[in-house]
Design a protein around this motif. Structure first.
Motif, PDB file in Angstrom:
ATOM      1  N   GLY A  31       2.353  41.886  68.474  1.00  0.00           N
ATOM      2  CA  GLY A  31       2.550  42.840  69.323  1.00  0.00           C
ATOM      3  C   GLY A  31       2.401  44.307  68.539  1.00  0.00           C
ATOM      4  N   LEU A  32       1.842  44.095  67.422  1.00  0.00           N
ATOM      5  CA  LEU A  32       1.588  45.290  66.643  1.00  0.00           C
ATOM      6  C   LEU A  32       0.220  45.846  66.917  1.00  0.00           C
ATOM      7  CD1 LEU A  32       3.421  44.490  63.364  1.00  0.00           C
ATOM      8  CD2 LEU A  32       3.752  46.579  64.643  1.00  0.00           C
ATOM      9  N   ARG A  33       0.095  46.322  67.946  1.00  0.00           N
ATOM     10  CA  ARG A  33      -1.392  46.760  68.554  1.00  0.00           C
ATOM     11  C   ARG A  33      -1.675  48.014  67.926  1.00  0.00           C
ATOM     12  NH1 ARG A  33      -2.536  42.612  71.874  1.00  0.00           N
ATOM     13  NH2 ARG A  33      -0.512  41.596  72.594  1.00  0.00           N
ATOM     14  N   SER A  34      -0.989  48.828  67.152  1.00  0.00           N
ATOM     15  CA  SER A  34      -1.716  49.897  66.509  1.00  0.00           C
ATOM     16  C   SER A  34      -2.283  50.029  65.325  1.00  0.00           C
ATOM     17  CB  SER A  34      -0.540  51.126  66.607  1.00  0.00           C
ATOM     18  OG  SER A  34       0.439  50.443  65.743  1.00  0.00           O
ATOM     19  N   VAL A  35      -2.381  48.671  64.720  1.00  0.00           N
ATOM     20  CA  VAL A  35      -3.195  48.597  63.544  1.00  0.00           C
ATOM     21  C   VAL A  35      -4.660  48.416  63.849  1.00  0.00           C
ATOM     22  CG1 VAL A  35      -3.515  46.952  61.537  1.00  0.00           C
ATOM     23  CG2 VAL A  35      -1.001  47.485  62.464  1.00  0.00           C
ATOM     24  N   SER A  36      -5.667  48.916  63.369  1.00  0.00           N
ATOM     25  CA  SER A  36      -6.782  48.951  63.891  1.00  0.00           C
ATOM     26  C   SER A  36      -7.750  48.065  62.887  1.00  0.00           C
ATOM     27  CB  SER A  36      -7.313  50.438  64.306  1.00  0.00           C
ATOM     28  OG  SER A  36      -7.409  51.170  63.045  1.00  0.00           O
ATOM     29  N   ASP A  37      -7.355  48.107  61.593  1.00  0.00           N
ATOM     30  CA  ASP A  37      -8.065  47.361  60.622  1.00  0.00           C
ATOM     31  C   ASP A  37      -7.219  47.084  59.499  1.00  0.00           C
ATOM     32  OD1 ASP A  37     -10.660  46.509  59.520  1.00  0.00           O
ATOM     33  OD2 ASP A  37     -10.649  48.274  58.131  1.00  0.00           O
ATOM     34  N   VAL A  38      -7.518  45.857  58.946  1.00  0.00           N
ATOM     35  CA  VAL A  38      -6.875  45.253  57.716  1.00  0.00           C
ATOM     36  C   VAL A  38      -7.635  44.729  56.766  1.00  0.00           C
ATOM     37  CG1 VAL A  38      -4.938  43.581  57.105  1.00  0.00           C
ATOM     38  CG2 VAL A  38      -4.982  44.478  59.371  1.00  0.00           C
ATOM     39  N   ARG A  39      -7.452  45.282  55.352  1.00  0.00           N
ATOM     40  CA  ARG A  39      -8.082  44.516  54.176  1.00  0.00           C
ATOM     41  C   ARG A  39      -7.159  44.080  53.209  1.00  0.00           C
ATOM     42  NH1 ARG A  39     -13.425  45.743  55.219  1.00  0.00           N
ATOM     43  NH2 ARG A  39     -14.175  45.146  53.107  1.00  0.00           N
ATOM     44  N   VAL A  40      -7.454  42.825  52.733  1.00  0.00           N
ATOM     45  CA  VAL A  40      -6.584  42.212  51.975  1.00  0.00           C
ATOM     46  C   VAL A  40      -7.287  42.096  50.345  1.00  0.00           C
ATOM     47  CG1 VAL A  40      -5.340  39.797  51.447  1.00  0.00           C
ATOM     48  CG2 VAL A  40      -5.815  40.737  53.833  1.00  0.00           C
ATOM     49  N   GLY A  41      -6.475  42.599  49.486  1.00  0.00           N
ATOM     50  CA  GLY A  41      -7.061  42.418  48.296  1.00  0.00           C
ATOM     51  C   GLY A  41      -5.778  42.024  47.240  1.00  0.00           C
TER      52      GLY A  41
END
Lengths: 81, 81
Positions: A31-41
């Motif tokens: 339900g966290l739809r305000s996140v538009s991009d994720v990068r994992v490092g």
């Protein structure tokens, strides 16, 4: 003296990040739809014995270049905490 | 507005970090003997659409609690960049 050196390693901005895409899908399902991009490092902390903060930083950069980061796919930032 | 939220996730200090120990062994083999401890965690950046930095931070914390971090083994820090 002992310094804490933080090495942050992230996928290059030009490249796709499938792991980040998967995490974004998971966040949408939660339900966290305000996140538009994720990068994992990676975040790696080193305890370094050095005479100065600058020496500690250069040891951290050497470690990142030689072992921790893959320059073809990743960039890194070294900070002395 | 779009905020960049950084979530740093590290293994709890009380726990062993086998991945960090392996990295330390690798650094020793490369001749970097001034490194006395290594801990390996994750660095995740989120692009969050929010009305304020505080709202963006709380969304980042919710994401970390619900999905990104495992509170049994890890702690996290959320920063709005």
């Amino acid at each position: 003296m002992s310094y804490t050196v933080q090495v942050v390693i992230m996928p290059l901005k030009e490249l796709l990040d499938p792991q980040g895409k998967a995490v974004m899908g998971g966040l949408e399902n939660l339900g966290l739809r305000s996140v538009s991009d994720v990068r994992v490092g990676k975040n790696i902390t080193l305890q370094v014995d050095a005479a100065s903060g600058e020496e500690a930083k250069s040891i951290g950069e050497e470690a990142a270049k030689k072992l921790l980061a893959n320059a073809v796919m990743e960039y890194f930032e070294v900070t002395v905490l």
